[in-house]
Motif scaffolding. Structure first.
Motif, mmCIF file in Angstrom:
data_model
loop_
_atom_site.group_PDB
_atom_site.id
_atom_site.type_symbol
_atom_site.label_atom_id
_atom_site.label_comp_id
_atom_site.label_asym_id
_atom_site.label_seq_id
_atom_site.Cartn_x
_atom_site.Cartn_y
_atom_site.Cartn_z
ATOM 1 N N ILE A 143 49.572 5.134 16.075
ATOM 2 C CA ILE A 143 48.481 4.842 16.726
ATOM 3 C C ILE A 143 47.515 3.606 15.788
ATOM 4 C CG2 ILE A 143 46.285 5.437 17.909
ATOM 5 C CD1 ILE A 143 47.728 7.950 18.698
ATOM 6 N N ARG A 144 47.219 4.087 14.639
ATOM 7 C CA ARG A 144 46.464 3.263 13.678
ATOM 8 C C ARG A 144 46.903 1.582 13.657
ATOM 9 N NH1 ARG A 144 44.965 2.885 8.293
ATOM 10 N NH2 ARG A 144 42.891 3.068 7.790
ATOM 11 N N LYS A 145 48.240 1.787 13.392
ATOM 12 C CA LYS A 145 49.066 0.462 13.214
ATOM 13 C C LYS A 145 48.620 -0.518 14.549
ATOM 14 C CE LYS A 145 53.126 0.428 12.389
ATOM 15 N NZ LYS A 145 54.816 0.627 12.198
ATOM 16 N N ILE A 146 48.960 0.306 15.525
ATOM 17 C CA ILE A 146 48.925 -0.676 16.975
ATOM 18 C C ILE A 146 47.369 -1.003 17.134
ATOM 19 C CG2 ILE A 146 49.035 -0.477 19.490
ATOM 20 C CD1 ILE A 146 51.458 1.592 18.787
ATOM 21 N N GLY A 204 40.127 -15.130 7.382
ATOM 22 C CA GLY A 204 41.534 -15.668 7.473
ATOM 23 C C GLY A 204 42.740 -14.547 7.221
ATOM 24 N N MET A 205 42.162 -13.382 7.588
ATOM 25 C CA MET A 205 43.026 -12.056 7.545
ATOM 26 C C MET A 205 43.684 -11.756 8.818
ATOM 27 S SD MET A 205 42.949 -11.650 4.344
ATOM 28 C CE MET A 205 43.703 -10.259 4.166
ATOM 29 N N GLY A 206 43.245 -12.163 9.967
ATOM 30 C CA GLY A 206 43.598 -11.645 11.145
ATOM 31 C C GLY A 206 45.029 -11.747 11.384
ATOM 32 N N LEU A 207 45.508 -13.135 11.307
ATOM 33 C CA LEU A 207 47.203 -13.157 11.617
ATOM 34 C C LEU A 207 47.954 -12.323 10.558
ATOM 35 C CD1 LEU A 207 47.553 -16.876 13.121
ATOM 36 C CD2 LEU A 207 47.406 -14.697 14.357
ATOM 37 N N PRO A 208 47.797 -12.376 9.277
ATOM 38 C CA PRO A 208 48.723 -11.764 8.507
ATOM 39 C C PRO A 208 48.507 -10.382 8.456
ATOM 40 C CG PRO A 208 47.153 -13.490 7.201
ATOM 41 C CD PRO A 208 46.721 -13.334 8.686
ATOM 42 N N ASN A 209 47.088 -9.773 9.154
ATOM 43 C CA ASN A 209 47.058 -8.430 9.300
ATOM 44 C C ASN A 209 47.600 -8.012 10.425
ATOM 45 O OD1 ASN A 209 45.830 -6.342 7.716
ATOM 46 N ND2 ASN A 209 43.751 -6.219 9.085
ATOM 47 N N MET A 210 47.882 -8.854 11.630
ATOM 48 C CA MET A 210 48.706 -8.398 12.743
ATOM 49 C C MET A 210 50.114 -8.243 12.365
ATOM 50 S SD MET A 210 46.635 -10.888 15.322
ATOM 51 C CE MET A 210 47.941 -11.336 16.326
ATOM 52 N N SER A 266 52.045 -4.610 12.792
ATOM 53 C CA SER A 266 53.231 -4.586 13.596
ATOM 54 C C SER A 266 54.767 -4.542 13.349
ATOM 55 C CB SER A 266 53.147 -5.770 14.690
ATOM 56 O OG SER A 266 53.302 -7.064 13.988
ATOM 57 N N ASP A 267 55.393 -3.916 14.163
ATOM 58 C CA ASP A 267 57.119 -4.164 13.532
ATOM 59 C C ASP A 267 57.826 -5.187 13.927
ATOM 60 O OD1 ASP A 267 56.731 -1.233 12.879
ATOM 61 O OD2 ASP A 267 57.291 -0.514 14.633
ATOM 62 N N GLU A 268 57.023 -5.758 14.961
ATOM 63 C CA GLU A 268 57.579 -7.556 15.430
ATOM 64 C C GLU A 268 56.206 -8.012 15.928
ATOM 65 O OE1 GLU A 268 61.187 -7.688 17.625
ATOM 66 O OE2 GLU A 268 62.022 -5.803 16.918
ATOM 67 N N LEU A 269 56.195 -9.395 15.417
ATOM 68 C CA LEU A 269 55.337 -10.222 15.899
ATOM 69 C C LEU A 269 55.625 -11.601 16.402
ATOM 70 C CD1 LEU A 269 52.063 -10.859 16.192
ATOM 71 C CD2 LEU A 269 52.134 -11.656 14.053
ATOM 72 N N SER A 270 55.405 -11.948 17.598
ATOM 73 C CA SER A 270 55.952 -13.255 18.035
ATOM 74 C C SER A 270 54.612 -14.038 18.599
ATOM 75 C CB SER A 270 57.134 -13.220 18.848
ATOM 76 O OG SER A 270 56.770 -12.700 20.060
ATOM 77 N N ILE A 271 54.490 -15.300 18.071
ATOM 78 C CA ILE A 271 53.310 -16.207 18.580
ATOM 79 C C ILE A 271 53.809 -17.502 19.156
ATOM 80 C CG2 ILE A 271 51.286 -17.241 18.038
ATOM 81 C CD1 ILE A 271 50.860 -15.133 15.570
ATOM 82 N N ARG A 272 53.431 -17.845 20.141
ATOM 83 C CA ARG A 272 53.885 -18.954 21.050
ATOM 84 C C ARG A 272 52.663 -19.627 21.322
ATOM 85 N NH1 ARG A 272 57.532 -15.315 22.564
ATOM 86 N NH2 ARG A 272 56.364 -14.533 24.146
ATOM 87 N N SER A 273 52.626 -20.901 20.802
ATOM 88 C CA SER A 273 51.121 -21.551 20.952
ATOM 89 C C SER A 273 51.205 -22.965 21.202
ATOM 90 C CB SER A 273 50.289 -21.200 19.592
ATOM 91 O OG SER A 273 49.044 -21.926 20.128
ATOM 92 N N GLU A 274 50.731 -23.350 22.400
ATOM 93 C CA GLU A 274 50.601 -24.907 22.548
ATOM 94 C C GLU A 274 49.323 -25.578 22.465
ATOM 95 O OE1 GLU A 274 52.589 -27.926 25.768
ATOM 96 O OE2 GLU A 274 53.215 -25.769 25.754
ATOM 97 N N VAL A 275 48.985 -26.419 21.601
ATOM 98 C CA VAL A 275 47.715 -27.020 21.491
ATOM 99 C C VAL A 275 47.379 -27.870 22.845
ATOM 100 C CG1 VAL A 275 46.282 -28.958 20.277
ATOM 101 C CG2 VAL A 275 47.877 -27.705 19.241
ATOM 102 N N ILE A 284 55.101 -5.707 19.145
ATOM 103 C CA ILE A 284 55.781 -4.499 19.138
ATOM 104 C C ILE A 284 55.900 -3.396 18.017
ATOM 105 C CG2 ILE A 284 58.352 -3.917 19.686
ATOM 106 C CD1 ILE A 284 58.679 -6.654 20.839
ATOM 107 N N ALA A 285 55.694 -2.292 18.582
ATOM 108 C CA ALA A 285 55.662 -1.162 17.564
ATOM 109 C C ALA A 285 56.972 -0.491 18.094
ATOM 110 C CB ALA A 285 54.613 -0.411 17.652
#
Lengths: 122, 137
Positions: free
Chosen positions: B36-39, B105-111, B115-124, B133-134
Motif C-alpha cells: 500500500i505504501r509503495k502504491i 526533481g525526485m518525482g519521476l525517479p521516485n515513481m 512501482s513494479d512497472e512504470l510506463s510514461i507516454r508523453s507528447e509535447v 503497476i504493482a
C-alpha cells in the motif's frame, strides 16, 4: 521518545491530537516534501517549516503520524482539519528547524538513516 | 474493481485526495501495508505532477487479484525529454511550485522506485499518460 517528551524539549504546543504517550523512534527534518517522499522509509517524527496541506498529504502517504511545525509557523484551519481527519498529532515550536532537530537529537532521538541503519543517498 | 477520479488542476488543497482514497480502499481490501505504501507514494507523486504541471486530469485505478494498475492521463504540456526528466534532480518546476515543497526533481525517479512497472507516454502539446503497476503476491 514520547510526544509528551518532544513537546517538553521543544517547548511546543499541541495543535492536533491527544495521544501524548505515542512513541516515535526516529525523526526527519525537511522543508522539501519531494525529499521526504524520496528518502523517508519509516514512521518518523517529521519536522518542517512548511505548513501547507500537502505536508499532511505527504505524511499520510508515508504513514507518518506525527509532525512538528518549526520556526513558530502556525498551520491554517484547513491544514488542522485535514490532520484531524487523518488522526495525526501536530505540534508547533518557536525553535528553528536546526535547533529543534539538535535538541531532540541531544535527548536521544536519532535521525531516520541512523536509527534504521539506512544507506546514505549517494 | 475499477475506480475513477477527476483531478482538478487549480485545487491545491484537494490535491492528493485521489491517492488518499485509493490508499483507504487498498487498506479495506487487506492489501499488505508495504505494498500500500509503495502504491500510495508513486500515485501521489504522479497526482501531484498532474496538478502542478498539467492543470489536472483523470485517474483510473484497476484492482485485480494479481495486480493494481493506475493510469493517470492529462492534457498538459507534455514532457519534451523523458530520459532527462527521469534523472534525479532534474526539474522544470517554477519557483511557485518549489515554495510549496515540491520540484526537487525526485518525482519521476521516485515513481519508478516505488512501482513494479512504470510506463510514461508523453507528447509535447498534447499531454501525458502514466501507468503504474504493482504486482500482488
Amino acid at each position: 521518545m514520547t510526544i509528551e517528551e518532544v513537546k517538553k524539549i521543544l517547548q511546543g504546543h499541541l495543535v492536533v491530537g491527544s495521544d501524548l504517550s505515542y512513541e516515535v523512534h526516529s525523526a526527519y527534518g525537511s522543508d522539501l516534501m519531494s525529499d521526504v517522499l524520496a528518502f523517508v522509509k519509516n514512521h518518523v517524527l517529521l519536522l518542517t517549516g512548511l505548513i501547507n496541506p500537502q505536508v499532511i498529504r505527504t505524511a499520510e502517504m508515508m504513514d507518518i503520524r506525527t509532525i512538528v511545525f518549526v520556526r513558530g509557523k502556525k498551520p491554517t484551519q484547513d491544514v488542522i482539519e485535514l490532520a484531524q481527519q487523518k488522526n495525526m498529532i501536530i505540534l508547533t515550536t518557536s525553535y528553528s528547524l536546526y535547533t529543534s532537530c539538535g535538541l531532540l537529537y541531544q535527548h536521544g532521538l536519532r535521525g531516520e538513516e541512523e536509527a534504521n541503519e539506512l544507506a546514505l543517498p549517494r | 474493481m475499477n475506480l475513477h477520479y477527476h483531478v482538478d488542476g487549480d485545487a491545491f488543497i484537494a490535491a492528493g485526495e485521489a491517492s488518499s482514497q485509493v490508499k483507504k480502499v487498498l487498506k479495506q481490501l487487506g492489501i499488505a501495508p508495504h505494498t500500500i505504501r509503495k502504491i500510495a507514494i508513486s500515485m501521489y507523486e504522479a497526482e501531484m505532477n498532474m496538478v502542478l504541471h498539467a492543470n489536472g486530469g483523470d485517474i483510473h485505478v484497476e484492482i485485480t487479484p494479481h495486480k493494481i494498475c493506475i493510469t493517470l492521463k492529462d492534457e498538459g504540456p507534455g514532457i519534451p525529454d523523458l530520459e532527462l526528466a527521469m534523472q534525479e534532480g532534474y526539474s522544470t518546476a517554477s519557483q511557485e511550485i518549489r515554495e510549496l515543497g515540491f520540484g526537487a526533481g525526485m518525482g519521476l525517479p521516485n515513481m519508478k522506485k516505488y512501482s513494479d512497472e512504470l510506463s510514461i507516454r508523453s507528447e509535447v502539446g498534447k499531454g501525458t499518460e502514466v501507468e503504474i503497476i504493482a504486482w500482488l503476491p
